[in-house]
Enzyme design. Sequence first.
Site, PDB file in Angstrom:
ATOM      1  N   ASP A 101       0.880  -1.180   0.000  1.00 13.11           N
ATOM      2  CA  ASP A 101       0.000   0.000   0.000  1.00 13.11           C
ATOM      3  C   ASP A 101       0.909   1.218   0.000  1.00 13.11           C
ATOM      4  O   ASP A 101       1.545   1.523   1.006  1.00 13.11           O
ATOM      5  CB  ASP A 101      -0.873   0.019   1.264  1.00 13.11           C
ATOM      6  N   ARG A 109       4.358   2.493   2.779  1.00  8.92           N
ATOM      7  CA  ARG A 109       5.112   1.426   3.459  1.00  8.92           C
ATOM      8  C   ARG A 109       6.624   1.620   3.345  1.00  8.92           C
ATOM      9  O   ARG A 109       7.371   1.131   4.175  1.00  8.92           O
ATOM     10  CB  ARG A 109       4.748   0.051   2.863  1.00  8.92           C
ATOM     11  N   ARG A 174      -6.877  11.226   2.099  1.00  6.98           N
ATOM     12  CA  ARG A 174      -6.594  10.194   1.082  1.00  6.98           C
ATOM     13  C   ARG A 174      -7.377  10.391  -0.219  1.00  6.98           C
ATOM     14  O   ARG A 174      -7.163   9.629  -1.174  1.00  6.98           O
ATOM     15  CB  ARG A 174      -6.908   8.808   1.664  1.00  6.98           C
ATOM     16  N   LYS A 204      -9.451   2.081  -5.645  1.00  8.12           N
ATOM     17  CA  LYS A 204     -10.185   1.607  -4.465  1.00  8.12           C
ATOM     18  C   LYS A 204     -10.928   2.761  -3.796  1.00  8.12           C
ATOM     19  O   LYS A 204     -10.580   3.913  -4.019  1.00  8.12           O
ATOM     20  CB  LYS A 204      -9.211   0.946  -3.489  1.00  8.12           C
ATOM     21  N   HIS A 205     -11.992   2.508  -2.991  1.00  4.35           N
ATOM     22  CA  HIS A 205     -12.504   1.227  -2.503  1.00  4.35           C
ATOM     23  C   HIS A 205     -13.940   1.099  -2.996  1.00  4.35           C
ATOM     24  O   HIS A 205     -14.811   1.783  -2.485  1.00  4.35           O
ATOM     25  CB  HIS A 205     -12.511   1.198  -0.977  1.00  4.35           C
ATOM     26  N   HIS A 217     -11.720  -1.715   9.032  1.00  2.00           N
ATOM     27  CA  HIS A 217     -10.660  -2.466   9.717  1.00  2.00           C
ATOM     28  C   HIS A 217     -11.188  -2.978  11.062  1.00  2.00           C
ATOM     29  O   HIS A 217     -10.842  -4.060  11.512  1.00  2.00           O
ATOM     30  CB  HIS A 217      -9.438  -1.573  10.008  1.00  2.00           C
ATOM     31  N   ASP A 285     -10.532  -6.164  -0.440  1.00  2.00           N
ATOM     32  CA  ASP A 285      -9.753  -5.570   0.633  1.00  2.00           C
ATOM     33  C   ASP A 285      -9.408  -6.733   1.565  1.00  2.00           C
ATOM     34  O   ASP A 285      -9.914  -7.857   1.372  1.00  2.00           O
ATOM     35  CB  ASP A 285     -10.573  -4.486   1.351  1.00  2.00           C
TER      36      ASP A 285
END
Length: 362
Positions: A101, A109, A174, A204-205, A217, A285
Site C-alpha cells: 500500500d 510502506r 486520502r 479503491k474502494h 478495519h 480488501d
Amino acid sequence: MIKKVLLLCLFLGTYTWAQGLALEKRIGQMLMVGFHGTHASKESQICKDIETYNLGAVILFDYNPVDKTKPKNIASKEQLARLTQDLQACSSDGKLLIAVDQEGGKVQRLKRRYGFYGQFPKASDVTKMDQNSIKETYTKMSEELSSVGINYDLAPVVDLDINRKNHVIHGLGRSFGKDPEVVAAYASAFIDAMHSHGVLTSIKHFPGHGSSVGDTHKGFVDVTNLWQEVELEPYRLLKEKADTVMVAHVFNQKIDATYPASLSYKTITKLLRWKLGYHGVVITDDLQMGAISQKYGLKNTLRLAINAGDDILLIGNQLDPKKTVTTQTLVETISSLVQSGEVTEEHINRAYKRIQGLKKRL
C-alpha cells in the site's frame, strides 16, 4: 465464420490449458497472502507456498504486529530488493505479484527510516500541485517501488471526499476531492506514472468509502443512508484504464440487503461488471478486517467472495497475530468448496484467466 471458429478454438484452448493445471495451482493464483520474514530462502515457508501452490501474489508490510522491535518484511532498500528477488525466484513464471500500500501521506510502506524517500504527499495535498510536479512526484514513487522489485501498488484511492466526518478517507487526506471527474484525472496521472516503471495499480474502494463514518478495519460499516450514486462515477470513467479494482467491506442496503460489497454478487458481478462494464481483475480488501472476520467464518468468507466474482482474495495476516491463516489452509478450504459444489470450477478458471491477463501487463 472463420473468425468465429478461431475465437472458439482460442477460448477452448485457454480453457483446456487452465483445466490441465492442477486445481490447487489455479486456486493458488487467486491468493494474495501476507507473511512474516525479511528474507525468502528456498527453505522458507513462503517460498515453499509459492512453489507448491503456485501462489499468485504476496503483500508486504513494514510494521510487525507480533514483535514491534522487528520489521515484518521491510527493513532497508537492499534487504527489500533481495527479498523480492528471492520471492520471484520461487515462482514458476517470475511474475509473482508483489504488492504494497503506497499512496502517499500516512499510507506509505516505504518509509524514510528504512532509507526510502518516505515523504510522498497525501492525495489532498497533491491537488494543490501543478501537473508537472504531480507527474514528477508519482513517477519518483513508481521508480522507487520498481527499484526494489514491487510490481503492484494497491492505490490510488478514488473515493470521493463527501463526508467530513469520515476519519479513514477525509481525515487522512486520502481523497483527491469531491468531483468524480477531477478524482479520475488525478488517479489517471497516478496510474500513468506507475505504468512508466512497470508497476500495476488498484483503484479503491469500490463502491465508495468516502461517504462512510466507520472504519472497516475495526468492524461493520453501514453506508446505506450516506452513500451516493455519484461515488460509482470514478470507476465508470477509469474502467478501461484500471489494472484492478479493490472492493471495500462496506454494507449498502441500496445495492445488497444481505452482504457487504466484497462478498456481494449484486455489487461485484451485477453492478461493477455488468452495469459499469468493468471486465478486469477484482481484488478484495483484506478479508481479515473486522467488518468480515467478526461476522463470517473463513470457509463462508471464501465461498461468498469467489461466488461474488472476486478474482484475488487478500489475506494480509497483519491485523491479528492470533489469526494467521496459512496458504495450505486457504487452498484446501477452497478445494473442498469446489468438491462439494459450493463453488464451481468455472469461477476458478474465470478468475485464473483474468489474473493471467493482468500478469501479461508486467
